[in-house]
Design an enzyme around this catalytic site. Structure first.
Site, short mmCIF file in Angstrom:
data_model
loop_
_atom_site.label_atom_id
_atom_site.label_comp_id
_atom_site.label_asym_id
_atom_site.label_seq_id
_atom_site.Cartn_x
_atom_site.Cartn_y
_atom_site.Cartn_z
CB ALA A 150 24.30 -4.39 -3.67
CB THR A 151 23.32 -0.53 -7.46
OG1 THR A 151 22.66 -0.08 -6.28
CG2 THR A 151 22.60 0.00 -8.68
CG ASN A 230 16.05 -1.65 1.38
OD1 ASN A 230 15.05 -2.31 1.13
ND2 ASN A 230 16.30 -0.51 0.79
CD GLN A 259 20.41 -3.38 4.01
OE1 GLN A 259 20.94 -3.43 5.12
NE2 GLN A 259 20.32 -2.27 3.33
CB SER A 279 26.51 -3.86 -0.75
OG SER A 279 26.98 -2.55 -0.70
N GLY A 280 29.78 -3.90 -0.10
CA GLY A 280 30.84 -3.72 0.89
C GLY A 280 30.44 -2.82 2.04
CG HIS A 281 28.14 0.91 1.41
ND1 HIS A 281 27.19 1.81 1.82
CD2 HIS A 281 27.67 0.37 0.29
CE1 HIS A 281 26.20 1.80 0.96
NE2 HIS A 281 26.46 0.94 0.02
CB THR A 319 41.99 -2.01 -13.33
OG1 THR A 319 42.57 -2.04 -14.62
CG2 THR A 319 43.05 -2.29 -12.28
CB CYS A 404 17.25 5.08 -3.08
SG CYS A 404 18.42 3.80 -2.72
#
Lengths: 482, 97
Positions: A150-151, A230, A259, A279-281, A319, A404
């Site tokens: 996401a960043t 968040n 989120q 974001s994946g995580h 890639t 962060c």
């Protein structure tokens, strides 16, 4: 063209005979300029340097020791803290890992290879994943661009749109409670000569639509407002904001839904969103993968940050990490399928947590909108410092705010923007609940939070004064009068 | 496709899914999959429409295959005990004492 080429080739051949010392003085600038050894910086190791295995605890580790457990040792000896920081990251769902493993073993092809079966099967995996991510947010698969997270998506969207339209439009609107990467991208654009408006939020953390409308200018190119905060779990009225912005031509609407995606229903067409970050995580997928939704009709034009082979519509060359992309896709598919079940589970846990704490501790304030995402509960415990509470709770992995900024002792800027007093911003804890949190864990947390808060308050002179009925705010702490 | 699954087939699938879910080493995953399995099969039980029952059954069969592999991986790499699983251990303990 050909003659120029041969001339430069001849020059190159001639320069070979000149010694390197004389070469730098009179030579004309070539395309690649060699740099001398005097410009390379080589540093000696400081005398205090120890080899890599040496680990110095940092001050921000709150006195905890880093003990990396070894698998060979007995697993039963050490206990791990229970995890209640789902806004920082979520565990990878075992089903997601199962979908990823084939691409980490036998199906290692490059998804951009068009000439053999290894490439085709990897491409098929990527395209299926793209479909799953698109379905989660109600988009077309062609609108999805995979990024590293996401960043990166936020950087790409904000800087890309702003820089593409910089000739005519130089104004960007965002809010004070955005994630650091949005704020920092805007700060960078501010240095480049853009005007940035940081909208204030109301006391419950929600943006006032009238304030937003008043901030819009004819040269506004982008509005960036996050869907779910968040730190506080506040849900912004994205649908209303989207409808408002649609009335003004030429303003692109970006929302950071890291989120939100997979946790609350999100639909890009219903919300009139032009760009979205995922974001994946944060949705039980792997780290290091994210997605950008970039609308194609009407087309959103942006300047890519990463240039190269033109993968992902030229917006994000490089890639694709097939396994991570497949993991994100599977996580999105599961999130869509399980959203109702997860939601009711998280809601029940959230209720249990808040009621458990409220029934046993007084002077607890919930930060942010009560109607926000239930999996993010931000509580301030008056007369207790958040960091000391965290230090005392070794068996619970919690955070006082965003990961962060968790290293700094500064009070959270998000809570300050909500109008929280400095002492309340200092005494906040964020409880992140998720799919894998259990009721037993919540009961455990409630029990230990209550015990620790009581213990810390017993030690606190402020708490004693409050019990005696002294108004803390009326005390003049300065020594100057004496 | 095959006809509506018999009651016995559904129960057999339920017990093997539940057994697989219980074989996860990690506390959180184990609890989640046990909870989810019960929920999914309760939904199959209460569903009246036979074609829906059949598609839910087919999906549960696929999920079981995924769950079996996931449980094996989890047994290899998971399994540290969480604080909540061990009530005898004192809490409130600092790492540097």
């Amino acid at each position: 063209m050909l003659s120029r080429l041969s001339r430069s080739a001849a020059k190159k051949a001639a320069s070979k005979t000149i010694s390197p010392a004389t070469f730098s003085a009179g030579a004309r600038r070539n395309i690649v300029q060699p740099s001398g050894a005097e410009r390379a910086s080589v540093m000696d190791l400081p005398s205090t340097y120890k080899d890599e295995s040496h680990f110095t605890p940092r001050s921000d580790m709150l006195g905890f020791k880093l003990e990396v457990p070894r698998r060979e040792e007995n697993l039963k000896e050490k206990t791990r803290p229970i995890y209640l920081d789902m806004q920082a990251t979520t565990p990878v769902d075992p089903r997601v890992l199962d979908a990823m493993l084939p691409y980490l073993t036998d199906q290692y092809g490059n998804p951009h290879s068009r000439t053999h079966a290894y490439g085709w099967e990897a491409e098929q995996g990527v395209e299926d994943a793209r479909k799953h991510v698109a379905d989660l947010i109600g988009a077309d698969p062609k609108d999805i661009v995979f990024t590293s997270g996401a960043t990166e998506t936020n950087n790409m969207a904000i800087k890309g749109v702003a820089r593409f339209h910089k000739e005519k439009k130089k104004h960007i609107i965002t809010t004070q409670t955005e994630h650091k990467c949005v704020l920092d991208s805007c700060r960078k654009l501010g240095e480049e000569g853009f005007d940035i408006t940081y909208l204030p939020v109301q006391n419950n953390g929600v943006v006032d639509l009238n304030v937003l409308e008043a901030a819009i200018r004819p040269d506004t190119s982008l509005v960036s407002i996050m869907t779910v905060n968040n730190e506080t779990g506040v849900i912004q009225p994205i649908k209303e904001i989207g409808a408002l912005l649609r009335k003004h031509r030429g303003i692109y609407f970006h929302t950071d839904a890291a989120q939100a995606a997979g946790k609350i229903p999100v639909d890009v067409n219903e919300m009139n969103v032009d760009l979205m970050s995922i974001s994946g995580h944060k949705l039980y997928g792997p780290k290091g993968i994210g997605a950008a939704y970039v609308r194609r009709r009407p087309r959103v034009r942006l300047e890519p940050i990463i240039n190269g082979g033109g993968q992902e519509r030229g917006l994000r060359s490089g890639t694709l990490p097939t396994a991570l992309v497949v993991g994100l896709g599977e996580a999105a598919r599961i999130a869509r399928k399980e959203m109702a079940r997860d939601r009711s589970h998280v809601e029940a846990l959230s209720k249990r947590l808040i009621e458990g704490i409220n029934s046993q501790v007084e002077y607890v304030v919930r930060n942010g909108d009560v109607e926000g995402y239930p999996g993010c509960v931000n509580l301030s415990f008056s007369y207790v410092e958040g960091e000391s509470l965290l230090m005392a709770l070794k068996d619970i992995a919690l955070s006082s705010g965003s990961a962060c900024t968790s290293a700094s002792l500064e009070p959270s800027y998000v809570l300050r923007a909500l109008g929280a007093a400095e002492d309340m911003a200092h005494s906040s804890l964020r409880f992140g609940l998720g799919r894998f949190t259990t009721e037993a864990e919540v009961d455990f947390v409630v029990q230990h939070i209550v015990g620790t808060v009581h213990r810390l308050r017993e030690m606190s002179p402020l708490w004693e004064m409050v019990q005696e009925g002294i108004d803390i705010n009326s005390i003049d702490w300065s020594q100057s009068q004496h | 496709m095959s006809a509506v699954p018999s009651r016995r087939a559904v129960l057999g699938l339920y017990s093997s899914t539940l057994r697989t879910a219980k074989s996860f080493s990690s506390y959180n995953f184990r609890n989640y999959f046990v909870r989810r399995t019960r929920d999914v099969f309760r939904n199959i039980q209460t569903e009246q429409d036979p074609s829906r029952v059949q598609s839910m059954y087919q999906e549960a069969v696929k999920d079981l295959a995924v769950l079996r592999r996931s449980a094996i991986v989890n047994q290899l790499y998971g399994g540290w005990r969480l604080a909540v699983e061990d009530p005898a251990k004192p809490v409130l303990q600092r790492g540097d004492d």
